[in-house]
Each structure stands twice: as structure tokens, then as C-alpha cells.
Motif scaffolding. Sequence first.
Motif, mmCIF file in Angstrom:
data_model
loop_
_atom_site.group_PDB
_atom_site.id
_atom_site.type_symbol
_atom_site.label_atom_id
_atom_site.label_comp_id
_atom_site.label_asym_id
_atom_site.label_seq_id
_atom_site.Cartn_x
_atom_site.Cartn_y
_atom_site.Cartn_z
ATOM 1 N N HIS A 40 23.322 46.360 -12.633
ATOM 2 C CA HIS A 40 22.952 47.318 -11.601
ATOM 3 C C HIS A 40 22.741 46.617 -10.262
ATOM 4 C CE1 HIS A 40 21.149 50.964 -9.958
ATOM 5 N NE2 HIS A 40 20.091 50.267 -9.592
ATOM 6 N N TYR A 44 25.493 46.985 -6.885
ATOM 7 C CA TYR A 44 25.102 47.595 -5.616
ATOM 8 C C TYR A 44 24.870 46.567 -4.520
ATOM 9 C CZ TYR A 44 25.097 51.902 -8.134
ATOM 10 O OH TYR A 44 25.507 52.987 -8.891
ATOM 11 N N CYS A 47 28.405 46.104 -3.301
ATOM 12 C CA CYS A 47 28.858 47.258 -2.517
ATOM 13 C C CYS A 47 28.235 47.273 -1.134
ATOM 14 C CB CYS A 47 28.531 48.553 -3.252
ATOM 15 S SG CYS A 47 29.483 48.824 -4.761
ATOM 16 N N TRP A 48 26.926 47.022 -1.049
ATOM 17 C CA TRP A 48 26.274 47.023 0.254
ATOM 18 C C TRP A 48 26.695 45.832 1.090
ATOM 19 C CZ3 TRP A 48 24.345 51.060 2.439
ATOM 20 C CH2 TRP A 48 23.802 52.099 1.664
ATOM 21 N N ARG A 87 19.016 47.953 2.891
ATOM 22 C CA ARG A 87 19.326 48.217 1.486
ATOM 23 C C ARG A 87 19.683 46.912 0.764
ATOM 24 N NH1 ARG A 87 16.694 51.657 0.439
ATOM 25 N NH2 ARG A 87 17.140 53.848 0.032
ATOM 26 N N ILE A 91 17.547 45.383 -2.359
ATOM 27 C CA ILE A 91 18.160 45.187 -3.670
ATOM 28 C C ILE A 91 18.092 43.731 -4.108
ATOM 29 C CG2 ILE A 91 20.382 45.215 -4.901
ATOM 30 C CD1 ILE A 91 21.036 47.788 -3.392
ATOM 31 N N TYR A 95 14.287 44.502 -6.001
ATOM 32 C CA TYR A 95 14.748 45.878 -6.152
ATOM 33 C C TYR A 95 13.657 46.740 -6.788
ATOM 34 C CZ TYR A 95 18.108 49.622 -7.245
ATOM 35 O OH TYR A 95 18.775 50.822 -7.324
ATOM 36 N N TYR A 262 20.869 54.557 -10.424
ATOM 37 C CA TYR A 262 22.329 54.437 -10.371
ATOM 38 C C TYR A 262 22.915 55.590 -9.547
ATOM 39 C CZ TYR A 262 23.697 50.626 -13.552
ATOM 40 O OH TYR A 262 23.950 49.403 -14.113
ATOM 41 N N ARG A 265 21.773 55.400 -5.650
ATOM 42 C CA ARG A 265 22.461 54.360 -4.873
ATOM 43 C C ARG A 265 23.938 54.708 -4.677
ATOM 44 N NH1 ARG A 265 17.904 53.578 -5.400
ATOM 45 N NH2 ARG A 265 18.049 54.957 -3.606
ATOM 46 N N THR A 266 24.548 55.322 -5.697
ATOM 47 C CA THR A 266 25.950 55.726 -5.573
ATOM 48 C C THR A 266 26.105 56.796 -4.498
ATOM 49 O OG1 THR A 266 26.380 55.209 -7.894
ATOM 50 C CG2 THR A 266 27.949 56.664 -6.783
ATOM 51 N N LEU A 269 25.884 55.301 -1.038
ATOM 52 C CA LEU A 269 27.133 54.638 -0.664
ATOM 53 C C LEU A 269 28.210 55.647 -0.292
ATOM 54 C CD1 LEU A 269 27.188 51.838 -3.375
ATOM 55 C CD2 LEU A 269 27.049 51.462 -0.908
#
Length: 296
Positions: A40, A44, A47-48, A87, A91, A95, A262, A265-266, A269
Motif C-alpha cells: 500500500h 501510493y 504514484c504521488w 501527500r 505517506i 502514513y 486504498y 488514496r485512489t 489520485l
Amino acid sequence: GGGTCVDGFCVCWGGWYGTEYGSECTEYGPDLWGAWWPAHVAIYATCWSILLIITTIQIVRLFVNTGFVITIQKAIHIFLLCIAIVRLLWITWDYGGVEGRLPYVVVDFLFGIAFAFILTAFLLVQFFWLEICISAKMAGVGRLKRLRVPFASAALLVYIIQVTRNVSVELNWQPDLWASIYWFYVSAILILIACGFLYTSWKLHSVLYETAQTNPVRLKSLTNIVRLAVGESVAIVFMVGIAFYYLLVAQFQAVQWLLVNYLARTLELVMIGMLLAAISRIPQKNKLVRREAANR
């Protein structure tokens, strides 16, 4: 520390424990989640990080191409950069306070201030769409100018409430009350923004669609606006629903806590990604609408 008790069952940051509030956690999230937790965090954080890099490149490109004059689309990019930074820090550093590396007040500030930045970015987009409506001299939109001050006040107030919330946590001064005020306020403003997105996109679509059919570039820009408005509105509704589900149910269940995070955060994004993709076309759309309005 920090925690909440409901019907004799308590939850503290990073773990779950029994009926005595203030006791040590006996079950910790990472131990219960196993490999799902590092996955997890890694997913993320990656992604960030990507979003941070893309936003930074966009900001550099905008300033190189258009100089140092601050425009709406530059301001939106800057707030998106701030969102990505806080963010990513939240994280990677600690987190949700699960690892216990940072004081809870710091974790809570990093978490909450991101939503303040998100609200500000959305309100700036709403500002821009209002300017399009006003510059195109649409019937009945002149009164929308009066919304500028309430929008700016709403954005400022969320920062004041966020800081007050953090101070209340640090001083143990009714932190649950201020947390409730913060989340109800943020949720209310998000719902109003969703309604505003749908209204302004409807006005743009109903007034500009006929002329846009003869101009492929303008039709594409109009289509992007409508798609963004609908997509962001749906994402906002789901985000508000997830927030209330978390507050009422999921924070007291280890598995649901992870699943809700999950999803949340999705959705964040998705919302920021859609916004970043759309505002890259803002200068062209702005110039186009103003030029066409001047030719009338």
C-alpha cells in the motif's frame, strides 16, 4: 497519542486495543495487514512521486513559456504541487501515524492540509469557469460575479479551521469536536463545488455548443470541460461517502481501515490526475473564448 472509544471498543493511531481508553495498543495495523501494508505504501508513494514530477515539469514549462505573471492555471498547478508534496511526505514519513515516527499533530496536519489544498485548487477551477461564462457574456451569469468573495472566503476558512483543529489536538481542547467541524465543513464545500462544476459546465454546454460544432478545437475544449465536471463531481460524492463511512465504521476495523484508505488514496489520485490533465489546456481555452467574445 490520540484515539476514539465507541461502545467500549477503542482505536488508537497505529493499532486497536480493548476497553480501557489510554491503554497500550495490543494489535497493530502492520502486523494485521502483513504484505498489504508495505505494498500500500509503495504503490501510493510511487504514484504521488510521479504526479509530483509531472506537476513540477508543467510548472517549469508554464513559467518558461509565459513568464512570471501568476495566472489561474499557474496557481492551480502550484496547489497541485503542494498536494503532491504533503501527500508524499505523509505517506513516506508516517502514513496515518501507523509507524509512530512523528507526533500525531504533525501527521494530522499533513493529512488535513492536503484537503485544504484540494479545495483551493477546485475553487480556482470554478473561478476560471466563471470567468469563461462572464467573458462570453452569457445571459444570466453576470450575477455569478458575486460568488468570487464567498469562494475566496470559503477557501480561507478551511485553513483557519485546519490550524484550529491541529491546535486543539495539541492542547487536548475538544479535538473530536473540531475534527467533526473540519470534516463536515470540508464535505459541505466539496458538495457545493460538485454542484458548481455541474452548473457551470451545463451553462457552457447549453450556450456554446451550437457555435462549437463549427469549431473542432472549441468543441474539444468544451467536451473536456464537461467530462471534467462530471468526473470530478462523481469522484467528490464518492470521496465524501468514503470519509463518512471511515468516521462511522471503518476506523474501528483493521481490515476496513486499510480498504478504505486504498479507495480514498485512489480517488485522490483520480481527482488530481483529471484536474492536471484538464488545466494543461486552460491558456488556449481562455484565449479562444476571449477572442471570440471580442469579435461579437
